[in-house]
Design an enzyme around this catalytic site. Structure first.
Site, PDB file in Angstrom:
ATOM      1  CE  LYS A  26      34.050 -38.823  93.603  1.00  0.00           C
ATOM      2  NZ  LYS A  26      31.954 -38.254  93.467  1.00  0.00           N
TER       3      LYS A  26
ATOM      4  CG  ASP B  61      42.234 -32.667  90.216  1.00  0.00           C
ATOM      5  OD1 ASP B  61      42.878 -32.015  91.475  1.00  0.00           O
ATOM      6  OD2 ASP B  61      40.931 -32.332  90.145  1.00  0.00           O
TER       7      ASP B  61
ATOM      8  CG  ASP C  98      43.232 -22.889  94.068  1.00  0.00           C
ATOM      9  OD1 ASP C  98      43.789 -21.477  93.575  1.00  0.00           O
ATOM     10  OD2 ASP C  98      41.578 -23.058  94.145  1.00  0.00           O
TER      11      ASP C  98
ATOM     12  CE  LYS D 139      41.834 -22.230  90.058  1.00  0.00           C
ATOM     13  NZ  LYS D 139      40.011 -22.444  90.084  1.00  0.00           N
TER      14      LYS D 139
ATOM     15  CB  VAL E 229      38.945 -25.086  84.775  1.00  0.00           C
ATOM     16  CG1 VAL E 229      39.374 -23.652  84.714  1.00  0.00           C
ATOM     17  CG2 VAL E 229      39.955 -25.289  86.233  1.00  0.00           C
TER      18      VAL E 229
HETATM   19  P1  5GP Z   1      43.897 -26.008  96.677  1.00  0.00           P
HETATM   20  O1  5GP Z   1      43.679 -24.918  96.735  1.00  0.00           O
HETATM   21  O2  5GP Z   1      44.562 -26.776  98.542  1.00  0.00           O
HETATM   22  O3  5GP Z   1      45.155 -26.687  95.756  1.00  0.00           O
HETATM   23  O4  5GP Z   1      43.329 -27.123  95.526  1.00  0.00           O
HETATM   24  C1  5GP Z   1      41.754 -27.825  96.680  1.00  0.00           C
HETATM   25  C2  5GP Z   1      40.857 -28.782  95.610  1.00  0.00           C
HETATM   26  O5  5GP Z   1      40.686 -27.627  94.788  1.00  0.00           O
HETATM   27  C3  5GP Z   1      41.685 -28.685  94.338  1.00  0.00           C
HETATM   28  O6  5GP Z   1      42.438 -30.874  94.064  1.00  0.00           O
HETATM   29  C4  5GP Z   1      40.734 -28.884  93.303  1.00  0.00           C
HETATM   30  O7  5GP Z   1      39.691 -30.361  94.100  1.00  0.00           O
HETATM   31  C5  5GP Z   1      39.901 -28.119  93.422  1.00  0.00           C
HETATM   32  N1  5GP Z   1      40.157 -26.742  92.782  1.00  0.00           N
HETATM   33  C6  5GP Z   1      40.300 -25.749  92.756  1.00  0.00           C
HETATM   34  N2  5GP Z   1      40.466 -25.495  91.773  1.00  0.00           N
HETATM   35  C7  5GP Z   1      39.814 -25.259  91.295  1.00  0.00           C
HETATM   36  C8  5GP Z   1      38.835 -25.154  90.251  1.00  0.00           C
HETATM   37  O8  5GP Z   1      39.058 -24.611  88.950  1.00  0.00           O
HETATM   38  N3  5GP Z   1      37.672 -26.603  89.464  1.00  0.00           N
HETATM   39  C9  5GP Z   1      37.969 -27.211  89.841  1.00  0.00           C
HETATM   40  N4  5GP Z   1      36.881 -28.159  89.292  1.00  0.00           N
HETATM   41  N5  5GP Z   1      38.203 -27.929  91.358  1.00  0.00           N
HETATM   42  C10 5GP Z   1      39.707 -26.939  91.851  1.00  0.00           C
END
Ligand code: 5GP
Length: 180
Positions: free
Chosen positions: A43, A100, A103, A131, A153
């Site tokens: 979402k 979005d 990370d 990030k 965030v």
């Molecule tokens: P990844 O660690 O696999 O790059 O990110 C996994 C998921 O963690 C992202 O798609 C997002 O949904 C969530 N995520 C990572 N950092 C944040 C953050 O700072 N805020 C929010 N709301 N979701 C995050």
């Protein structure tokens, strides 16, 4: 009642819209002579995707996939649960994946590989937030909005326990709002 006033935004609604216009111009230029399918990841990318699409000056088509990510839960766990896949066969098509936030990079890497395996003519990635200091796998978005520090965030589609997505700005989630 759940409060939604987090004080000073990390990015205001105006700053977000300005950044999206910049990204939209670059994407419109890069795909000026191509038939592009834009795939949004629900979402979290809902508002980013809809504003980005409206900033484009080229004719595109759109589709969505709905995923939940568990990349933070460690090894052995499938990093992404696919709740609803795109409908279209992307073989030989130009695809832009819209997320979005990147990370650790695990989710994006997984989704990218899944789409590459379907044989698109090209696949690029556009994220609003990066990030980069938290990266665990080597992956970079082709189009990235803002680089952000290692903070959690919310807002503009990003949630905490499925709340705060509807904030029109992006804010750091205050520690007192987080459990555990
Ligand atoms: P990844 O660690 O696999 O790059 O990110 C996994 C998921 O963690 C992202 O798609 C997002 O949904 C969530 N995520 C990572 N950092 C944040 C953050 O700072 N805020 C929010 N709301 N979701 C995050």
């Amino acid at each position: 009642m759940v409060g939604i006033d987090f004080g000073k935004p990390l990015f205001t609604s105006e700053e977000i819209q300005r950044k999206i216009q910049e990204l939209g111009s670059r994407i419109s230029k890069d795909y000026a002579d191509k038939d592009l399918l834009v795939v949004g990841v629900l979402k979290g990318a809902i508002f980013f995707m809809s504003d980005l699409l409206r900033s484009l000056r080229i004719s595109v088509r759109m589709d969505f996939m709905h995923c939940t990510s568990s990349s933070s839960k460690g090894k052995g766990v499938n990093p992404v649960q696919m709740l609803c896949d795109i409908k279209e066969d992307i073989k030989d098509k130009h695809v832009l994946l819209v997320e979005d936030i990147v990370d650790s990079g695990v989710t994006l890497q997984y989704l990218k590989q899944m789409l590459i395996d379907r044989g698109p003519a090209s696949l690029k990635v556009c994220v609003l937030l990066d990030k980069s200091e938290r990266r665990k796998v080597e992956i970079e978005a082709d189009y990235a909005g803002f680089r952000i520090p290692n903070k959690y965030v919310v807002g503009y589609g990003l949630d905490y326990k499925d709340r705060y997505r509807n904030l029109p700005y992006i804010a750091v989630l205050p520690l007192e709002e987080r459990e555990g």
